[in-house]
Structure formats: structure tokens, C-alpha cells
Write a protein that holds these residues in place. Sequence first.
Motif, mmCIF file in Angstrom:
data_model
loop_
_atom_site.group_PDB
_atom_site.id
_atom_site.type_symbol
_atom_site.label_atom_id
_atom_site.label_comp_id
_atom_site.label_asym_id
_atom_site.label_seq_id
_atom_site.Cartn_x
_atom_site.Cartn_y
_atom_site.Cartn_z
ATOM 1 N N GLY A 117 15.691 25.830 -0.172
ATOM 2 C CA GLY A 117 15.197 27.081 -0.396
ATOM 3 C C GLY A 117 15.816 27.534 -1.690
ATOM 4 O O GLY A 117 15.961 28.839 -2.021
ATOM 5 N N SER A 170 26.084 39.676 7.648
ATOM 6 C CA SER A 170 26.152 38.979 8.924
ATOM 7 C C SER A 170 27.707 38.667 9.430
ATOM 8 O O SER A 170 27.806 38.555 10.619
ATOM 9 N N GLN A 203 24.097 27.261 12.773
ATOM 10 C CA GLN A 203 22.987 28.172 12.195
ATOM 11 C C GLN A 203 23.629 28.763 10.821
ATOM 12 O O GLN A 203 23.187 28.863 9.886
ATOM 13 N N ARG A 206 24.368 26.785 8.113
ATOM 14 C CA ARG A 206 23.251 26.510 7.028
ATOM 15 C C ARG A 206 23.183 27.904 6.486
ATOM 16 O O ARG A 206 23.043 27.778 4.932
ATOM 17 N N LEU A 207 23.308 28.912 6.804
ATOM 18 C CA LEU A 207 23.407 30.149 6.058
ATOM 19 C C LEU A 207 24.380 30.192 4.753
ATOM 20 O O LEU A 207 24.422 30.709 3.632
ATOM 21 N N GLN A 210 23.351 27.925 2.055
ATOM 22 C CA GLN A 210 22.476 28.692 1.160
ATOM 23 C C GLN A 210 23.116 29.700 0.240
ATOM 24 O O GLN A 210 22.870 29.815 -0.895
ATOM 25 N N TYR A 228 11.870 33.314 2.563
ATOM 26 C CA TYR A 228 12.535 32.463 3.678
ATOM 27 C C TYR A 228 13.938 32.523 4.033
ATOM 28 O O TYR A 228 14.290 32.376 5.150
ATOM 29 N N VAL A 229 14.695 32.823 2.802
ATOM 30 C CA VAL A 229 16.129 33.027 3.115
ATOM 31 C C VAL A 229 16.241 34.171 3.945
ATOM 32 O O VAL A 229 17.413 34.268 4.904
ATOM 33 N N ASP A 232 15.811 33.345 7.655
ATOM 34 C CA ASP A 232 16.951 32.893 8.360
ATOM 35 C C ASP A 232 17.809 33.854 8.753
ATOM 36 O O ASP A 232 18.457 33.808 9.935
ATOM 37 N N ARG A 235 16.703 36.110 11.784
ATOM 38 C CA ARG A 235 16.995 35.279 13.135
ATOM 39 C C ARG A 235 18.427 35.239 13.416
ATOM 40 O O ARG A 235 18.622 35.310 14.729
ATOM 41 N N PHE A 236 19.080 35.041 12.528
ATOM 42 C CA PHE A 236 20.634 34.868 12.897
ATOM 43 C C PHE A 236 21.166 36.145 13.625
ATOM 44 O O PHE A 236 22.091 35.967 14.481
#
Length: 241
Positions: A117, A170, A203, A206-207, A210, A228-229, A232, A235-236
Amino acid sequence: MRKALVVLLLCCLTLPVFASVPAAKDPVQPARLINDSTNLKVRRFDLQQMDAYRAQKAFRYDDVAPLHEGLWEKFWRWVWRQINDLISNKYSGGFLKYLLIAGVVAIFVFVIVKMLGLDLRIFAGKPKVVEVPYTESADNIHEINFNEEIERAIAAANYRLAVRLFYLYSLKRLDESALISWLPEKTNQTYIAELADPEKRQQFSRLTTQFEYIWYGEFFIDKETFGYVKGDFDRFNGKGT
């Protein structure tokens, strides 16, 4: 009597000489040509049957192009023939060989960057340093108005800062849900290891990748990539900020 013996002796001596004289040969007869009256049958190849054999893979003993090759196949055969001629050239073959290898590597790197991304415009120059009016201390992470700060960063097209804010948000949600124990001296990898749920851990890993590429690696991202980022992170976290 004596004369008779002499004559007999002479006859015996001359007999082998006459016996060795070859007999006269018959005169050579001229060769005669005999006409062949055999009924000959001329046989010809069956062209249709030959085409049928050529079409069968079992009868192809080399890499010759098929007889009924289409324009697309002819084009690519011509392209590969030109490439092979260039590579085989003793003057330019070595250079073109390494050029093709470099092209394949560049395509591979491009695909990896896109999968993460990221945006390739980061190589055009070092991005401008983003001023952050707060730190990731234990006091501030629970006091930041993330909705307001994220909207402000997006409005200014400062997508790198927006990604940083999403990551901090997050961490805050994970700490509030008691899924991690947030401390300023911990690393991102420590938080990943603290997640007991394998799916949640994958998940967040991956974040984290990025975020670290974009923020610490100073990778530039555009609006489309940021979308896109952001998806993600949304959704997380289970909902929007």
C-alpha cells in the motif's frame, strides 16, 4: 630303332608347349538392349495425410512453428527471435542480459511496494518532515481527540500523519479492551506478541508493518492509497473513529 626313339623323345618335349597355347577366342558379340515391358505404377504423396501427421504432436521432432500459426503467435515468435538475436550479439548481448535482469527485479520491487500500500513517488525525494504536537506518552495517548486530529490531517492531505494517528488510536482501543498493556517503553513488536487471539495478532502485525514503512520509513502515500490503509484500520477497530 635309334631314330624312332629320338622322334618319340622330341614329341614328348614339344607336347607341353602346344598344350599351353590358348585356343582362338570367338569374336566379341555386341551388347543387345532388351526393352523392359514391366507395367510401372507411379505413386504420389497424399498431401492431406501429410498435413494430418504434421498436426500431431507425436510427429513434431523440433521446435518448428505450426503451419497454421495465428498473427498473435507469429508476433510473439518474432519478438522473442529479436530478443534472442540481441542477447546473442557479442557486442551488446551482455549489456542487454543484465538490463533484462534489472527490469525483472524492478517489476518485483514494484509489486511488493504496491502490495504494502505504498507509493513509488517516495523515491523522487525526501518528504517534508511532519511536525507532531504530541508524543506517544502514557498521558497523551488517552487525551488526544483522534476524530478531530485525523480529520484535520486528512483535510491538509497529510496522510502520513493520519496513518500515525490511526495507529495510536488502535493502540488506545487495544489498551482499553485489556488486550495489551500499554507502556511508553514497549515496542510495537511487544504489543503484537501480547495479543492472544491469532487472527487479531495477524491483523495488527500487518497494520504495524504498514505504519512503520509509512511513518518511520518516510514513505509517501497519496489519497487513493491512504483510502486502502484507512479501510484496514477501520476494519480492525470495528468502527470508524
